[in-house]
Structure formats: structure tokens, C-alpha cells
Scaffold this motif. Structure first.
Motif, mmCIF file in Angstrom:
data_model
loop_
_atom_site.group_PDB
_atom_site.id
_atom_site.type_symbol
_atom_site.label_atom_id
_atom_site.label_comp_id
_atom_site.label_asym_id
_atom_site.label_seq_id
_atom_site.Cartn_x
_atom_site.Cartn_y
_atom_site.Cartn_z
ATOM 1 N N ASN A 1 4.775 1.258 -1.871
ATOM 2 C CA ASN A 1 4.002 1.846 -0.784
ATOM 3 C C ASN A 1 4.895 2.799 -0.003
ATOM 4 N N SER A 2 4.382 3.337 1.090
ATOM 5 C CA SER A 2 5.130 4.342 1.840
ATOM 6 C C SER A 2 6.414 3.782 2.441
ATOM 7 N N THR A 3 6.400 2.506 2.848
ATOM 8 C CA THR A 3 7.611 1.890 3.409
ATOM 9 C C THR A 3 8.678 1.714 2.331
ATOM 10 N N VAL A 4 8.253 1.298 1.141
ATOM 11 C CA VAL A 4 9.189 1.187 0.014
ATOM 12 C C VAL A 4 9.797 2.555 -0.285
ATOM 13 N N ALA A 5 8.953 3.583 -0.300
ATOM 14 C CA ALA A 5 9.432 4.936 -0.573
ATOM 15 C C ALA A 5 10.444 5.378 0.474
ATOM 16 N N LYS A 6 10.156 5.115 1.746
ATOM 17 C CA LYS A 6 11.048 5.514 2.832
ATOM 18 C C LYS A 6 12.397 4.817 2.700
#
Length: 240
Positions: free
Chosen positions: A130-135
Motif C-alpha cells: 500500500n502507500s505506506t509500504v511504498a513510502k
């Protein structure tokens, strides 16, 4: 085509050169002119918005930058094994129930740093990308293949059949991690933050090792343990 968001300046900057970016949103007070110029040079739509709008789009420290991208597509186990066979010292990483997106992202960062052929996760009981993993991965998500599988035990057997030897980390192991030579294709298994590796998976492993603790805490979190293990495996495989 399904789309999603990623956020954070470094994450988006890496994505500009790695994956399909449809649109970049930046805060009205964003001051990095080089970043803005790079977006414009790649002919990507640039939209200036206020921070309140960015906060509605994602949850987390976006640093004034959000990008709309094609939704992440998982790889297959077969693709990861094909990549591994092209490497002199292949490592495949298996995650057994990592539920914290920050840990998952940091693990992907280590996987990229130490040239892991791919990461395998299970479809249930595991945080998805998800976006947090990507960040947290700071762009590594764009370079590390991740496969979703239904059964880790069956997957481990497939890896065994293709020449991989499995190494699991467990605090109760008798063998310390530096006592192995790692002179074989490695399937490294890292367990969840709370429960560790399932007993069934542990029984199927060729080697179970521990990272000795010398301070007051009795364990490391999953991402730190992964970094320690991958660093040492590469150290040994390079003839040290």
C-alpha cells in the motif's frame, strides 16, 4: 486501469524513473524547483493543491507530494525463480505474516540493497503493498518483485525442489546465524512481529538460526532482523 496513490518526495521521485506515473500533486508552498522541473520534463501532469487536499488523499507524512500511479501488480513465484536462476548467489525472501506496513517497507528496502531475487508473502494474514509500504521502502518497491502465494509450506517445497535451502530465524534456535556458510541458494524466512514463524514452516526448514542478543531486549523487529541476516549472508557469499 486501476490506480492508486504513493506519497513522499523520494518515493515519488524514484517512481518517476521506474513506473507509470499519471499525475503528481504538490502543495502550493512546495519549494523544490528541481523536483518540479523533473516532473515537467517527463510530461507528467502537475497539479498544485493545498495541504488539506493532500491530507485527504493519503494518510502519512506526504512531504507535500502525492502521485497517482498504476496499482501495484504482484509477480508470480515462477517469475521470481527465473530471476533467481540468473544470479550467482540467489536469495529469495519469505515473509510469514508481517502485519506492520512500516516493517514491510523497510524489509523491501533491505531486499533491494542486498539484491534479493524476490519476496514471497501469503495472501492472508499479511499486510499487502500500500502507500505506506511504498513510502517506507523509499522506492525499493519499484525494484523488488513480490509474489503472493496461498500456502507458504507448499511454496517452500517448490523452492526445495528447485535447489534452494531454507534458513529460518527463531530466537529459540541452538545454531547462531554466523555459524552457517550460506554457500547455497538461500530461501530466507522471516516471521511476524508477534508470533514469529509458524511451527509447520519451521519443521520444513533446512536450518533454523538465531541472532544472539547481548543487551536487555530479547528480540529485534522483523525489518532489523532481515537487514542483519541479509547483510551477513552476502558477507559470507562474497568469500569472507
Amino acid at each position: 486501469m486501476q490506480k492508486t496513490y504513493i506519497f513522499g518526495k523520494n518515493t515519488v521521485k524514484d517512481a518517476l524513473n521506474s513506473i507509470k506515473v499519471f499525475k503528481v500533486f504538490v502543495a502550493e508552498n512546495f519549494t523544490d524547483k528541481k523536483f518540479i522541473e523533473e516532473v515537467k520534463n517527463q510530461k507528467i501532469e502537475l497539479v498544485f493543491v493545498n495541504n488539506a487536499q493532500l491530507n485527504k488523499m493519503v494518510q502519512g507524512n506526504h512531504q507535500g507530494v502525492v502521485a497517482e500511479i498504476k496499482r501495484y501488480e504482484y509477480s508470480s513465484l515462477e517469475e521470481i525463480m527465473r530471476i533467481a536462476k540468473c544470479k550467482t548467489h540467489p536469495i529469495i525472501l519469505i515473509l510469514d505474516g508481517i502485519n506492520d506496513p512500516g516493517n514491510f517497507g523497510a524489509i523491501l528496502r533491505s531486499a533491494d540493497a542486498f539484491d534479493v531475487a524476490g519476496v514471497i508473502i501469503k495472501k492472508h494474514g499479511q499486510v499487502m503493498i500500500n502507500s505506506t509500504v511504498a513510502k517506507t521502502s523509499t522506492g525499493a518497491i519499484n525494484h523488488v518483485k513480490v509474489a503472493l502465494v496461498g500456502n507458504l509450506s507448499q511454496t517452500l517445497q517448490t523452492l526445495h525442489d528447485n535447489g534452494f535451502w531454507s534458513v529460518a530465524t527463531d530466537g529459540m534456535a541452538k545454531l547462531e546465524y554466523h555459524n552457517l556458510e550460506y554457500d547455497f541458494p538461500v530461501a530466507l524466512i522471516i516471521g511476524s512481529e508477534g508470533d514469529g514463524i509458524s511451527s509447520l514452516l519451521l519443521k520444513r526448514c533446512d536450518h533454523v538460526v538465531k541472532i544472539p542478543m547481548y543487551g536487555h531486549v530479547n528480540s529485534l523487529n522483523a525489518s532489523v532482523a532481515t537487514g542483519v541476516m541479509l547483510s551477513h549472508i552476502r558477507y559470507k557469499q562474497n568469500g569472507n
